[in-house]
Design a protein around this motif. Structure first.
Motif, PDB file in Angstrom:
ATOM      1  N   SER A  28       0.835  -1.206   0.000  1.00  0.00           N
ATOM      2  CA  SER A  28       0.000   0.000   0.000  1.00  0.00           C
ATOM      3  C   SER A  28       0.870   1.257   0.000  1.00  0.00           C
ATOM      4  N   LEU A  29       0.237   2.385  -0.056  1.00  0.00           N
ATOM      5  CA  LEU A  29       0.937   3.670  -0.066  1.00  0.00           C
ATOM      6  C   LEU A  29       1.215   4.155   1.346  1.00  0.00           C
ATOM      7  N   TYR A  30       2.229   4.991   1.464  1.00  0.00           N
ATOM      8  CA  TYR A  30       2.507   5.658   2.734  1.00  0.00           C
ATOM      9  C   TYR A  30       1.702   6.945   2.823  1.00  0.00           C
ATOM     10  N   VAL A  31       1.189   7.229   3.994  1.00  0.00           N
ATOM     11  CA  VAL A  31       0.477   8.474   4.276  1.00  0.00           C
ATOM     12  C   VAL A  31       0.988   9.009   5.614  1.00  0.00           C
ATOM     13  N   PRO A  32       0.887  10.325   5.838  1.00  0.00           N
ATOM     14  CA  PRO A  32       1.311  10.864   7.140  1.00  0.00           C
ATOM     15  C   PRO A  32       0.502  10.227   8.261  1.00  0.00           C
ATOM     16  N   ASP A  33       1.149  10.019   9.404  1.00  0.00           N
ATOM     17  CA  ASP A  33       0.423   9.421  10.522  1.00  0.00           C
ATOM     18  C   ASP A  33      -0.557  10.391  11.176  1.00  0.00           C
ATOM     19  N   HIS A  34      -0.396  11.684  10.879  1.00  0.00           N
ATOM     20  CA  HIS A  34      -1.370  12.685  11.332  1.00  0.00           C
ATOM     21  C   HIS A  34      -1.282  13.892  10.395  1.00  0.00           C
ATOM     22  N   LEU A  35      -2.309  14.687  10.386  1.00  0.00           N
ATOM     23  CA  LEU A  35      -2.333  15.899   9.561  1.00  0.00           C
ATOM     24  C   LEU A  35      -2.144  17.108  10.469  1.00  0.00           C
ATOM     25  N   PRO A  36      -0.995  17.759  10.377  1.00  0.00           N
ATOM     26  CA  PRO A  36      -0.750  18.912  11.241  1.00  0.00           C
ATOM     27  C   PRO A  36      -1.660  20.076  10.862  1.00  0.00           C
ATOM     28  N   SER A  37      -2.068  20.814  11.855  1.00  0.00           N
ATOM     29  CA  SER A  37      -2.879  22.004  11.577  1.00  0.00           C
ATOM     30  C   SER A  37      -1.963  23.226  11.509  1.00  0.00           C
ATOM     31  N   LEU A  38      -2.358  24.174  10.698  1.00  0.00           N
ATOM     32  CA  LEU A  38      -1.604  25.417  10.588  1.00  0.00           C
ATOM     33  C   LEU A  38      -2.255  26.469  11.474  1.00  0.00           C
ATOM     34  N   PRO A  39      -1.488  27.109  12.343  1.00  0.00           N
ATOM     35  CA  PRO A  39      -2.062  28.169  13.164  1.00  0.00           C
ATOM     36  C   PRO A  39      -2.465  29.367  12.303  1.00  0.00           C
ATOM     37  N   ALA A  40      -3.374  30.158  12.796  1.00  0.00           N
ATOM     38  CA  ALA A  40      -3.842  31.344  12.064  1.00  0.00           C
ATOM     39  C   ALA A  40      -2.679  32.271  11.715  1.00  0.00           C
ATOM     40  N   SER A  41      -1.674  32.324  12.555  1.00  0.00           N
ATOM     41  CA  SER A  41      -0.525  33.195  12.286  1.00  0.00           C
ATOM     42  C   SER A  41       0.194  32.777  10.996  1.00  0.00           C
ATOM     43  N   THR A  42       0.155  31.501  10.662  1.00  0.00           N
ATOM     44  CA  THR A  42       0.776  31.031   9.421  1.00  0.00           C
ATOM     45  C   THR A  42       0.055  31.629   8.223  1.00  0.00           C
ATOM     46  N   LEU A  43      -1.261  31.654   8.278  1.00  0.00           N
ATOM     47  CA  LEU A  43      -2.034  32.224   7.168  1.00  0.00           C
ATOM     48  C   LEU A  43      -1.737  33.701   7.004  1.00  0.00           C
ATOM     49  N   ASP A  44      -1.610  34.415   8.104  1.00  0.00           N
ATOM     50  CA  ASP A  44      -1.263  35.833   8.033  1.00  0.00           C
ATOM     51  C   ASP A  44       0.122  36.032   7.419  1.00  0.00           C
ATOM     52  N   ARG A  45       1.073  35.186   7.813  1.00  0.00           N
ATOM     53  CA  ARG A  45       2.438  35.277   7.299  1.00  0.00           C
ATOM     54  C   ARG A  45       2.479  34.967   5.798  1.00  0.00           C
ATOM     55  N   MET A  46       1.662  34.018   5.357  1.00  0.00           N
ATOM     56  CA  MET A  46       1.679  33.610   3.954  1.00  0.00           C
ATOM     57  C   MET A  46       1.177  34.704   3.011  1.00  0.00           C
ATOM     58  N   LYS A  47       0.405  35.654   3.522  1.00  0.00           N
ATOM     59  CA  LYS A  47      -0.089  36.751   2.687  1.00  0.00           C
ATOM     60  C   LYS A  47       1.055  37.560   2.088  1.00  0.00           C
ATOM     61  N   HIS A  48       2.195  37.532   2.765  1.00  0.00           N
ATOM     62  CA  HIS A  48       3.331  38.351   2.359  1.00  0.00           C
ATOM     63  C   HIS A  48       4.447  37.534   1.702  1.00  0.00           C
ATOM     64  N   LEU A  49       4.174  36.271   1.423  1.00  0.00           N
ATOM     65  CA  LEU A  49       5.186  35.396   0.833  1.00  0.00           C
ATOM     66  C   LEU A  49       4.896  35.152  -0.638  1.00  0.00           C
ATOM     67  N   GLY A  50       5.930  34.832  -1.364  1.00  0.00           N
ATOM     68  CA  GLY A  50       5.760  34.416  -2.751  1.00  0.00           C
ATOM     69  C   GLY A  50       5.365  32.946  -2.796  1.00  0.00           C
ATOM     70  N   LEU A  51       5.228  32.421  -3.990  1.00  0.00           N
ATOM     71  CA  LEU A  51       4.811  31.035  -4.178  1.00  0.00           C
ATOM     72  C   LEU A  51       5.756  30.051  -3.493  1.00  0.00           C
ATOM     73  N   ASP A  52       7.048  30.307  -3.580  1.00  0.00           N
ATOM     74  CA  ASP A  52       8.026  29.423  -2.934  1.00  0.00           C
ATOM     75  C   ASP A  52       7.841  29.405  -1.419  1.00  0.00           C
ATOM     76  N   GLY A  53       7.660  30.573  -0.835  1.00  0.00           N
ATOM     77  CA  GLY A  53       7.480  30.676   0.607  1.00  0.00           C
ATOM     78  C   GLY A  53       6.199  30.012   1.086  1.00  0.00           C
ATOM     79  N   VAL A  54       5.133  30.173   0.315  1.00  0.00           N
ATOM     80  CA  VAL A  54       3.865  29.522   0.669  1.00  0.00           C
ATOM     81  C   VAL A  54       4.043  28.005   0.609  1.00  0.00           C
TER      82      VAL A  54
END
Length: 82
Positions: A28-54
């Motif tokens: 079978s395929l490998y999958v992550p053992d859990h799905l990490p959540s992104l804090p709201a601060s990450t979304l705010d930070r990503m607004k100012h990043l380019g595609l590579d940073g996101v």
């Protein structure tokens, strides 16, 4: 982060081993053992990043065996369009 097989009949492995094996020994395929959540601060930070940073912000929680600098270079090398 550990990766487990979908069928759960193979031991969990790290990112590098899952990547290099491709498929788990149980077929079978490998999958992550859990799905990490992104804090709201990450979304705010990503607004100012380019595609590579996101890309780095999104994938980093799943790949802890590659340095941030190397991961960014891999991401930059993966885009085939402007």
């Amino acid at each position: 982060m550990k990766y487990r097989s979908i069928l759960g009949r193979s031991p969990a492995v790290g990112f590098r081993e899952a990547l290099l094996r491709g498929m788990a020994p149980d077929g079978s395929l490998y999958v992550p053992d859990h799905l990490p959540s992104l804090p709201a601060s990450t979304l705010d930070r990503m607004k100012h990043l380019g595609l590579d940073g996101v890309g780095q912000e999104i994938i980093s929680p799943y790949i802890d065996e590659v340095s941030p600098a190397d991961l960014l270079e891999i991401i930059r090398g993966s885009w085939t369009f402007p």
